[in-house]
Design an enzyme around this catalytic site. Structure first.
Site, short mmCIF file in Angstrom:
data_model
loop_
_atom_site.label_atom_id
_atom_site.label_comp_id
_atom_site.label_asym_id
_atom_site.label_seq_id
_atom_site.Cartn_x
_atom_site.Cartn_y
_atom_site.Cartn_z
N CYS A 108 2.11 -6.70 1.88
CA CYS A 108 1.24 -5.85 2.69
C CYS A 108 0.39 -6.78 3.54
O CYS A 108 -0.40 -7.56 3.01
CB CYS A 108 0.36 -4.98 1.79
SG CYS A 108 -0.89 -4.01 2.66
N THR B 250 -2.02 -6.09 5.59
CA THR B 250 -3.45 -5.77 5.55
C THR B 250 -4.10 -6.40 4.33
O THR B 250 -5.18 -6.99 4.42
CB THR B 250 -3.66 -4.25 5.56
OG1 THR B 250 -3.07 -3.69 6.74
CG2 THR B 250 -5.13 -3.91 5.53
N CYS C 88 3.57 -6.13 9.96
CA CYS C 88 3.42 -5.09 8.94
C CYS C 88 4.79 -4.88 8.33
O CYS C 88 5.79 -4.81 9.07
CB CYS C 88 2.89 -3.79 9.55
SG CYS C 88 2.88 -2.38 8.40
N THR C 89 4.86 -4.77 7.02
CA THR C 89 6.17 -4.68 6.38
C THR C 89 6.85 -3.33 6.58
O THR C 89 8.01 -3.16 6.22
CB THR C 89 6.07 -5.00 4.87
OG1 THR C 89 4.99 -4.27 4.28
CG2 THR C 89 5.85 -6.50 4.67
N SER D 272 0.82 -1.21 0.00
CA SER D 272 0.00 0.00 0.00
C SER D 272 0.85 1.26 0.00
O SER D 272 0.38 2.33 -0.35
CB SER D 272 -0.93 0.00 1.23
OG SER D 272 -0.16 -0.04 2.42
#
EC number: 5.1.1.3
Length: 273
Positions: A70, A72, A194-195, A8
């Protein structure tokens, strides 16, 4: 033979850097949906629509295999995409799998019943959307029993990192770790879900304590991708040129990405599909 990497925003550059080092002969095309970042505060349907549009763009770039760097998107969209959207000659892989393989010490193809594993108390740090999806807990339950997962939604951290405000990001990380430790005082392991978070790994480790094993995704994903391509060399797409695509302002994104990776990065603008 290009492979796509989608995020994202800029956090997926941590994964891109690791896979590029592990597989220097493979050209990678990176797509950052900076216009719509962060995904962590969006609902599942919105994330699904944005993610499928981004993946379609990477397919157009000649990437038959796309990594969702991502969490998410992996949590909110990947299963639905794989079940009803991805055609048989394409592949979309998420970033949960390598984490769970490492945590449970068993391969993803191992479909034996869930069993007890050495680690019993796990802290999960992720975006609000990833936490609310419970995707990590669901996938972990397929492979392990008796593992207590305490999840902490880390609001604000991604925004601070994307804005380059690392002082604020550090303060937020320490606050989120403190909040989690009030509920789970002694985690044995911590997942940076989370990256973006590997950029703050030293802060997470310091706040958690040296006795907590911190799992970060970039290196795990790189090894998993190398193994996957060894088993499925046909999934290297026809694209031959590496590249960096963004739905945001290419100059601004390029400057931030250059700071992230400490090497010159030049993005080109694309319209979201």
């Amino acid at each position: 033979m290009a492979v796509g990497v989608f995020d994202s925003g800029l956090g997926g550059l941590t994964v891109l850097d690791a896979v590029s080092r592990r597989l220097p002969e493979v050209p990678f095309v990176y797509y950052g949906d900076n216009l719509h970042a962060p995904y962590g505060v969006r609902d599942a349907e919105d994330v699904y629509e944005l993610t499928t549009g981004a993946v379609s763009r990477l397919w157009d770039e000649g990437c038959d295999l796309v990594i969702l760097a991502c969490n998410t998107a992996s949590a909110a969209a990947l299963r639905r995409m794989q079940e009803s959207w991805v055609p048989s000659d394409k592949r979309v892989l998420g970033v949960f799998v390598p984490l769970i393989e490492a945590l449970t010490e068993r391969q993803w193809g191992d479909n034996s019943p869930p069993r007890e594993v050495a680690i019993k108390h796990v802290a999960l740090f992720a975006t609000p959307a990833t936490v609310s999806s419970r995707a990590f807990q669901r996938e972990l339950a397929f492979r392990a029993i008796g593992v207590d997962v305490e999840a902490q939604p880390c609001g604000g951290v991604v925004d601070a990192i994307e804005d380059g405000d690392m002082i604020l990001a550090e303060a937020l990380v320490r606050s989120h770790v403190e909040a989690l430790k009030r509920r789970m005082p002694h985690p044995e392991a911590a997942i940076l879900g989370c990256t973006h978070y590997p950029l703050m790994q030293d802060v997470f480790q310091d706040a958690l304590g040296a006795d907590v094993k911190v799992y970060s995704q970039a290196q795990l994903v790189a090894e998993s991708l190398a193994d996957y391509l060894t088993r499925h060399p046909d999934m290297l797409g026809l694209g031959a040129e590496p590249g960096f695509l963004t739905t945001g302002d290419p100059k601004s994104v390029s400057n931030k990405a250059t700071q992230f990776l400490r090497r010159k990065i030049e993005f080109r603008a694309v319209e979201p599909l």
